[in-house]
Design a protein around this motif. Structure first.
Motif, PDB file in Angstrom:
ATOM      1  N   TYR A 282      44.114  33.201  37.074  1.00  0.00           N
ATOM      2  CA  TYR A 282      43.733  33.209  38.492  1.00  0.00           C
ATOM      3  C   TYR A 282      42.424  33.976  38.608  1.00  0.00           C
ATOM      4  O   TYR A 282      42.093  34.803  37.760  1.00  0.00           O
ATOM      5  CB  TYR A 282      44.816  33.872  39.357  1.00  0.00           C
ATOM      6  CG  TYR A 282      44.826  35.390  39.290  1.00  0.00           C
ATOM      7  CD1 TYR A 282      45.238  36.039  38.133  1.00  0.00           C
ATOM      8  CD2 TYR A 282      44.395  36.170  40.364  1.00  0.00           C
ATOM      9  CE1 TYR A 282      45.229  37.421  38.053  1.00  0.00           C
ATOM     10  CE2 TYR A 282      44.392  37.560  40.285  1.00  0.00           C
ATOM     11  CZ  TYR A 282      44.805  38.171  39.132  1.00  0.00           C
ATOM     12  OH  TYR A 282      44.784  39.538  39.049  1.00  0.00           O
ATOM     13  N   SER A 284      40.444  36.803  40.226  1.00  0.00           N
ATOM     14  CA  SER A 284      40.806  38.016  40.969  1.00  0.00           C
ATOM     15  C   SER A 284      39.698  38.438  41.933  1.00  0.00           C
ATOM     16  O   SER A 284      39.813  39.440  42.602  1.00  0.00           O
ATOM     17  CB  SER A 284      41.088  39.146  39.983  1.00  0.00           C
ATOM     18  OG  SER A 284      39.932  39.416  39.222  1.00  0.00           O
ATOM     19  N   ARG A 285      38.634  37.664  41.999  1.00  0.00           N
ATOM     20  CA  ARG A 285      37.497  38.050  42.830  1.00  0.00           C
ATOM     21  C   ARG A 285      37.879  38.107  44.318  1.00  0.00           C
ATOM     22  O   ARG A 285      38.526  37.203  44.833  1.00  0.00           O
ATOM     23  CB  ARG A 285      36.370  37.027  42.624  1.00  0.00           C
ATOM     24  CG  ARG A 285      35.085  37.353  43.335  1.00  0.00           C
ATOM     25  CD  ARG A 285      34.352  38.442  42.617  1.00  0.00           C
ATOM     26  NE  ARG A 285      33.305  38.979  43.457  1.00  0.00           N
ATOM     27  CZ  ARG A 285      32.528  39.985  43.085  1.00  0.00           C
ATOM     28  NH1 ARG A 285      32.679  40.545  41.921  1.00  0.00           N
ATOM     29  NH2 ARG A 285      31.604  40.441  43.892  1.00  0.00           N
ATOM     30  N   LEU A 286      37.464  39.176  44.965  1.00  0.00           N
ATOM     31  CA  LEU A 286      37.672  39.310  46.412  1.00  0.00           C
ATOM     32  C   LEU A 286      36.316  39.505  47.067  1.00  0.00           C
ATOM     33  O   LEU A 286      35.446  40.156  46.496  1.00  0.00           O
ATOM     34  CB  LEU A 286      38.563  40.522  46.714  1.00  0.00           C
ATOM     35  CG  LEU A 286      39.937  40.552  46.026  1.00  0.00           C
ATOM     36  CD1 LEU A 286      40.616  41.891  46.264  1.00  0.00           C
ATOM     37  CD2 LEU A 286      40.808  39.420  46.545  1.00  0.00           C
ATOM     38  N   VAL A 292      38.110  36.116  57.748  1.00  0.00           N
ATOM     39  CA  VAL A 292      39.343  35.482  57.267  1.00  0.00           C
ATOM     40  C   VAL A 292      39.692  34.223  58.037  1.00  0.00           C
ATOM     41  O   VAL A 292      40.291  33.298  57.497  1.00  0.00           O
ATOM     42  CB  VAL A 292      40.549  36.462  57.289  1.00  0.00           C
ATOM     43  CG1 VAL A 292      40.391  37.510  56.232  1.00  0.00           C
ATOM     44  CG2 VAL A 292      40.738  37.061  58.658  1.00  0.00           C
ATOM     45  N   PHE A 303      52.660  28.209  51.224  1.00  0.00           N
ATOM     46  CA  PHE A 303      52.199  28.702  49.924  1.00  0.00           C
ATOM     47  C   PHE A 303      53.320  28.638  48.892  1.00  0.00           C
ATOM     48  O   PHE A 303      53.147  28.131  47.786  1.00  0.00           O
ATOM     49  CB  PHE A 303      51.675  30.135  50.052  1.00  0.00           C
ATOM     50  CG  PHE A 303      51.275  30.754  48.742  1.00  0.00           C
ATOM     51  CD1 PHE A 303      50.073  30.430  48.133  1.00  0.00           C
ATOM     52  CD2 PHE A 303      52.112  31.662  48.102  1.00  0.00           C
ATOM     53  CE1 PHE A 303      49.713  30.994  46.919  1.00  0.00           C
ATOM     54  CE2 PHE A 303      51.764  32.228  46.890  1.00  0.00           C
ATOM     55  CZ  PHE A 303      50.559  31.892  46.302  1.00  0.00           C
TER      56      PHE A 303
ATOM     57  N   SER B 328      37.924  44.163  43.986  1.00  0.00           N
ATOM     58  CA  SER B 328      38.104  43.082  42.994  1.00  0.00           C
ATOM     59  C   SER B 328      38.473  43.671  41.642  1.00  0.00           C
ATOM     60  O   SER B 328      39.316  43.143  40.921  1.00  0.00           O
ATOM     61  CB  SER B 328      36.813  42.277  42.804  1.00  0.00           C
ATOM     62  OG  SER B 328      36.433  41.680  43.989  1.00  0.00           O
ATOM     63  N   PHE B 331      41.984  44.646  41.684  1.00  0.00           N
ATOM     64  CA  PHE B 331      42.862  43.468  41.776  1.00  0.00           C
ATOM     65  C   PHE B 331      42.901  42.698  40.454  1.00  0.00           C
ATOM     66  O   PHE B 331      43.723  41.822  40.261  1.00  0.00           O
ATOM     67  CB  PHE B 331      42.366  42.571  42.914  1.00  0.00           C
ATOM     68  CG  PHE B 331      43.334  41.485  43.318  1.00  0.00           C
ATOM     69  CD1 PHE B 331      44.648  41.779  43.645  1.00  0.00           C
ATOM     70  CD2 PHE B 331      42.927  40.160  43.381  1.00  0.00           C
ATOM     71  CE1 PHE B 331      45.539  40.777  44.018  1.00  0.00           C
ATOM     72  CE2 PHE B 331      43.806  39.153  43.755  1.00  0.00           C
ATOM     73  CZ  PHE B 331      45.111  39.467  44.074  1.00  0.00           C
ATOM     74  N   THR B 361      45.960  38.506  56.438  1.00  0.00           N
ATOM     75  CA  THR B 361      45.634  37.403  55.525  1.00  0.00           C
ATOM     76  C   THR B 361      45.431  37.989  54.133  1.00  0.00           C
ATOM     77  O   THR B 361      44.793  39.032  53.977  1.00  0.00           O
ATOM     78  CB  THR B 361      44.351  36.689  55.971  1.00  0.00           C
ATOM     79  OG1 THR B 361      44.605  36.086  57.233  1.00  0.00           O
ATOM     80  CG2 THR B 361      43.950  35.602  54.985  1.00  0.00           C
ATOM     81  N   LYS B 363      44.708  37.196  49.740  1.00  0.00           N
ATOM     82  CA  LYS B 363      44.522  36.305  48.607  1.00  0.00           C
ATOM     83  C   LYS B 363      45.746  36.541  47.741  1.00  0.00           C
ATOM     84  O   LYS B 363      45.994  37.679  47.314  1.00  0.00           O
ATOM     85  CB  LYS B 363      43.249  36.628  47.832  1.00  0.00           C
ATOM     86  CG  LYS B 363      43.055  35.683  46.628  1.00  0.00           C
ATOM     87  CD  LYS B 363      41.675  35.764  46.041  1.00  0.00           C
ATOM     88  CE  LYS B 363      41.516  34.677  44.980  1.00  0.00           C
ATOM     89  NZ  LYS B 363      40.167  34.593  44.460  1.00  0.00           N
ATOM     90  N   ALA B 364      46.533  35.496  47.532  1.00  0.00           N
ATOM     91  CA  ALA B 364      47.799  35.672  46.823  1.00  0.00           C
ATOM     92  C   ALA B 364      47.857  34.754  45.622  1.00  0.00           C
ATOM     93  O   ALA B 364      47.301  33.658  45.640  1.00  0.00           O
ATOM     94  CB  ALA B 364      48.962  35.368  47.762  1.00  0.00           C
ATOM     95  N   THR B 365      48.519  35.228  44.566  1.00  0.00           N
ATOM     96  CA  THR B 365      48.716  34.361  43.409  1.00  0.00           C
ATOM     97  C   THR B 365      50.129  34.565  42.875  1.00  0.00           C
ATOM     98  O   THR B 365      50.602  35.690  42.735  1.00  0.00           O
ATOM     99  CB  THR B 365      47.631  34.583  42.329  1.00  0.00           C
ATOM    100  OG1 THR B 365      47.774  33.586  41.331  1.00  0.00           O
ATOM    101  CG2 THR B 365      47.718  35.943  41.669  1.00  0.00           C
ATOM    102  N   LYS B 383      51.038  38.504  42.929  1.00  0.00           N
ATOM    103  CA  LYS B 383      50.039  39.479  43.360  1.00  0.00           C
ATOM    104  C   LYS B 383      49.439  39.054  44.681  1.00  0.00           C
ATOM    105  O   LYS B 383      49.262  37.854  44.931  1.00  0.00           O
ATOM    106  CB  LYS B 383      48.904  39.570  42.334  1.00  0.00           C
ATOM    107  CG  LYS B 383      49.371  39.988  40.959  1.00  0.00           C
ATOM    108  CD  LYS B 383      48.204  40.381  40.111  1.00  0.00           C
ATOM    109  CE  LYS B 383      47.622  41.660  40.664  1.00  0.00           C
ATOM    110  NZ  LYS B 383      46.254  41.866  40.348  1.00  0.00           N
ATOM    111  N   ALA B 385      46.386  40.500  47.744  1.00  0.00           N
ATOM    112  CA  ALA B 385      45.452  41.522  48.231  1.00  0.00           C
ATOM    113  C   ALA B 385      45.079  41.166  49.660  1.00  0.00           C
ATOM    114  O   ALA B 385      44.691  40.021  49.951  1.00  0.00           O
ATOM    115  CB  ALA B 385      44.206  41.560  47.354  1.00  0.00           C
ATOM    116  N   LEU B 387      42.964  40.839  52.967  1.00  0.00           N
ATOM    117  CA  LEU B 387      41.531  40.632  53.193  1.00  0.00           C
ATOM    118  C   LEU B 387      41.176  40.973  54.636  1.00  0.00           C
ATOM    119  O   LEU B 387      42.044  41.103  55.490  1.00  0.00           O
ATOM    120  CB  LEU B 387      41.175  39.163  52.935  1.00  0.00           C
ATOM    121  CG  LEU B 387      41.445  38.634  51.532  1.00  0.00           C
ATOM    122  CD1 LEU B 387      41.262  37.118  51.507  1.00  0.00           C
ATOM    123  CD2 LEU B 387      40.510  39.291  50.522  1.00  0.00           C
TER     124      LEU B 387
END
Lengths: 326, 423
Positions: A282, A284-286, A292, A303, B328, B331, B361, B363-365, B383, B385, B387
């Motif tokens: 995956y 991991s960049r944010l 949003v 999801f 990042s 994460f 909101t 970012k999920a994996t 996981k 995070a 946002l």
């Protein structure tokens, strides 16, 4: 006054380096200063050839040279002049053309080429490009790291970048000098600098893709494609500065370079298939942007419903690659 | 007065010496009577017959049946072509043994060795034990020879999903699978683990009785496919503990401006910290919950691991892209290299997206890898995070080892739904 022709000395790329208008005959060609066209070529005899009038018009005749006159690789003693004649005397190419030889129409000067012309020929272009590349590099350095950047790093980044650019452009300038008797270092510097800016921007775009795009492979292949295109453009740009080959050949060289880089990177990519057993596939960049509400969001239910796909994918993986012992 | 005190002291000392003597006598008595029923269990490399690992075991009815720990014989279950089980009787004889039943969760196994002559032990079934009662553990520590270790019963562990006796005595490697006896000679538990310095653990004897009953029902025939049986037991077990977690609402912990789930079930142990970055670029709060009842499956693999890690990070010095460069980086920790041998798994597959719950909101994996040899079981890493804040972040990681996908998805969903802004 008899027939008027032009005698032209060509370099190895077929470009004229000397042109003489010929009105009187015989017109002598050789290494001695008694000739009308003097060729500084040790393989040319003191008196090598002569253009003279014959009954059926002008002709080029060998006057007893050691290395003969070659036309298209064949040895000739006399050659009639009609329109155009290109011969080799020793290692020098000489072209004889009639005055009424038809030249093609003028190429229209395209105004939009101006920035490119400026880039390739004006001394300010490398300065502007390098300042821009360094500024962009420093901005990325500042924005891309959360730790405080030390002075040495602030200095190292642009200096190292400019040093590398100068070395690269210097190599091209040297090659150009060898091929063309002029180096055009600033223009090579400008081309390399411009591509550096493009690659810095592409890297940033890819970072952003690592935030937005889910697929690992899509981003990796985009990365490879962008690198290849940039390398192709770089090679094309340098060839253009060096004025080596025709426009078509330069484009082809660029495409070939891009293809080579693409092939090598694709091979490396498939050989070093990442080990997803011990790493998670995956990104991991944010990123703080976009807001949003602009993101392609989904509900928690949707999801986790989508996540059911993993089960089938893993079943397929387990089936494909069964362990072989006991 | 002095004389009376001296007399009293003498009396106490005399009584203590007598008691010590009595205990020594009891240990000696136990050893003399019962050691012959204890065997050494050896896992041998099939080709050379060299021993790979050792443990202890003890005879029970019917004749030829021995109890030991699952972890003593697990190598032979996972790799029957490479390892065989042998038992060494007290008279020096070595016999082949086969695994007929096991309980991976309770760490028990039953071995059968036809014709093995050993005195069977009686299993305690009467009144519950009292704290402080003497127990005598038998086994073969470090392959030094059959030994007896005296200790006390200290009740059952309190924060565990599985019954374990807290035995105050020194168990050492090699004693696993040996019996812990009451003074009467009845088995009260099976040696299973040690936490160092006189803190050891026993499997209560009722679990042995349950396993024996199951084996008897099957006519002491081993399951057709031991690995399938192992997977089935592990699936039942994860269903149990995940069901327990999902049955009740989670606790909540406030971390900065976020509220997150904690204490997923009574058998979780949660810890928090607020480590300081050396240069104070950011402030971090961390909160982690763990299960401690890991189930030994193989030398490389333990199951029933559930970990929940939260991290809240904020900064007054960084914002925008610089803060997100930090965020990042944090994460990136993917928790995937924790357990097991790579050959036992398929690669991980992930589902990643931008997910909105009622408050935030993320970012999920959601990532999983499948056990190649244990049908229906997966390792899962989820996981997320949060946002949308310029200099405030919250990330969570839920790690599950050896679970079915459906409850893992459900638990991940519940965790994600429980993260919100503080009111």
């Amino acid at each position: 006054m008899g027939r008027v022709i032009f005698a032209e000395r060509l370099d190895r790329h077929g470009e004229v380096t000397e042109r003489v208008r010929v009105e009187r005959y015989p017109f002598r060609i050789g290494r001695a200063y008694t000739n009308d066209l003097v060729l500084d070529d040790p393989h040319v005899c003191e008196e090598h050839a002569v253009v003279e009038e014959a009954e059926d018009g002008l002709r080029l005749r060998d006057v007893g040279s050691r290395n003969d006159i070659l036309e298209g690789g064949a040895r000739e003693v006399t050659l009639p002049l009609a329109g155009q004649l290109v011969v080799e005397l020793g290692r020098t190419h000489v072209r004889l053309r009639d005055r009424d030889y038809a030249v093609g129409p003028a190429v229209t000067l395209r105004r939009r080429q101006a920035p490119i012309e400026w880039l390739l020929s004006h001394w300010t272009s490398p300065v502007v490009v390098i300042v821009l590349a360094a500024a962009l590099g420093l901005a990325i350095l500042r924005q891309g790291t959360w730790r405080e950047t030390g002075w040495s790093e602030w200095l190292q980044t642009p200096l190292f970048g400019i040093g590398a650019l100068a070395l690269w452009a210097g190599g091209w300038a040297l090659a150009t000098r060898f091929l063309r008797q002029r180096s055009r270092f600033p223009a090579h510097m400008a081309v390399a600098g411009l591509l550096l800016i493009a690659s810095e921007l592409a890297d940033e775009a890819l970072q952003f893709a690592r935030f937005l795009v889910e697929s690992i492979a899509a981003v990796q292949w985009t990365d490879i494609a962008i690198t290849s295109v940039l390398i192709g453009l770089l090679i094309y740009g340098h060839l253009r500065v060096a004025t080596v080959g025709s426009a078509r050949q330069r484009v082809l060289s660029g495409i070939m370079a891009a293809g080579l880089v693409f092939g090598a990177r694709a091979l490396a990519q498939s050989e070093s298939e990442p080990d997803w057993v011990s790493t998670l596939p995956y990104w991991s960049r944010l990123e703080p942007l976009p807001p949003v509400t602009w993101l392609p969001r989904e509900s928690v239910e949707s999801f986790f419903e989508r996540a059911q796909v993993i089960e089938a994918e893993l079943a397929e993986l387990a089936r494909k690659d069964e362990p072989t012992d006991d | 007065m002095l004389r009376r005190a001296a007399l009293l002291a003498g009396l106490v000392a005399g009584l203590a010496a007598a008691a010590a003597h009595a205990q020594t006598d009891a240990s000696a008595e136990i050893f003399a009577t019962h050691a012959s029923g204890v065997v050494q269990v050896e896992i041998q490399e099939a080709g050379s017959g060299a021993k790979r690992s050792i443990g202890s075991g003890f005879a029970v009815e019917p004749a030829g049946t021995f109890v030991t720990n699952y972890h003593v014989v697990s190598a032979a279950l996972h790799d029957p072509s490479r390892y065989v089980v042998k038992i060494h009787l007290q008279d020096g004889g070595e016999l082949a043994a086969s695994l007929v039943a096991f309980d991976v969760v309770q760490d028990l196994a039953l071995l059968r060795s036809e014709g093995a002559q050993a005195r069977p032990f009686a299993l305690h079934a009467g009144t519950p034990l009292r704290k402080g009662e003497r127990l005598y553990s038998l086994g073969n520590p470090l392959d030094l020879g059959m030994s007896v270790v005296e200790g006390t019963y200290n009740g059952l562990l309190e924060h565990s999903r599985y019954a374990r006796i807290h035995f105050s005595g020194s168990l050492n490697p090699g004693m696993s699978g040996g019996p812990a006896l009451l003074a009467s000679g009845e088995v009260a538990g099976v040696n299973v683990a040690s936490a160092g310095e006189q803190v050891s653990f026993l499997v209560p004897v009722r679990e042995v009785r349950a396993l024996l009953a199951r084996a008897r029902k099957a006519g002491f025939e081993p399951p057709a496919d031991l690995r399938a049986e192992l997977a089935a037991q592990l699936l039942r077990q994860q269903e149990g503990y995940l069901g327990e977690i999902l049955a009740k609402p989670f606790g909540e912990v406030r971390m900065g401006r976020f509220v997150a789930p904690t204490g997923l079930a009574p058998f979780f142990n949660c810890w928090g910290d607020a480590p300081e970055d050396e240069e104070a670029f950011y402030q971090e709060r961390s909160h982690s919950c763990f299960t401690e009842d890991h189930v030994f499956v193989s030398d490389e693999q333990s199951f029933a691991i559930v970990e929940l890690h939260h991290r809240q990070v904020e900064s007054t010095k960084l914002s925008g892209r610089r803060f997100y460069a930090l965020y990042s980086w944090l994460f990136e920790e993917d928790f995937s290299k924790r357990w097991g041998r790579e050959v036992d798994f398929t690669p991980f597959r992930c589902q990643t997206g931008f997910v909105t719950n009622t408050s935030l909101t993320f970012k999920a994996t959601f990532c999983a890898r499948r056990f190649r040899r244990l049908e229906g079981l997966y390792d899962v890493v989820f996981k997320a995070a949060a946002l949308g804040q310029r200099s405030d972040g919250f990330e969570t990681a839920l790690l599950l080892s050896g679970v079915a996908l459906e409850p893992a998805r459900e638990l991940s969903r519940r965790v994600l739904e429980a993260i919100r802004w503080a009111e």
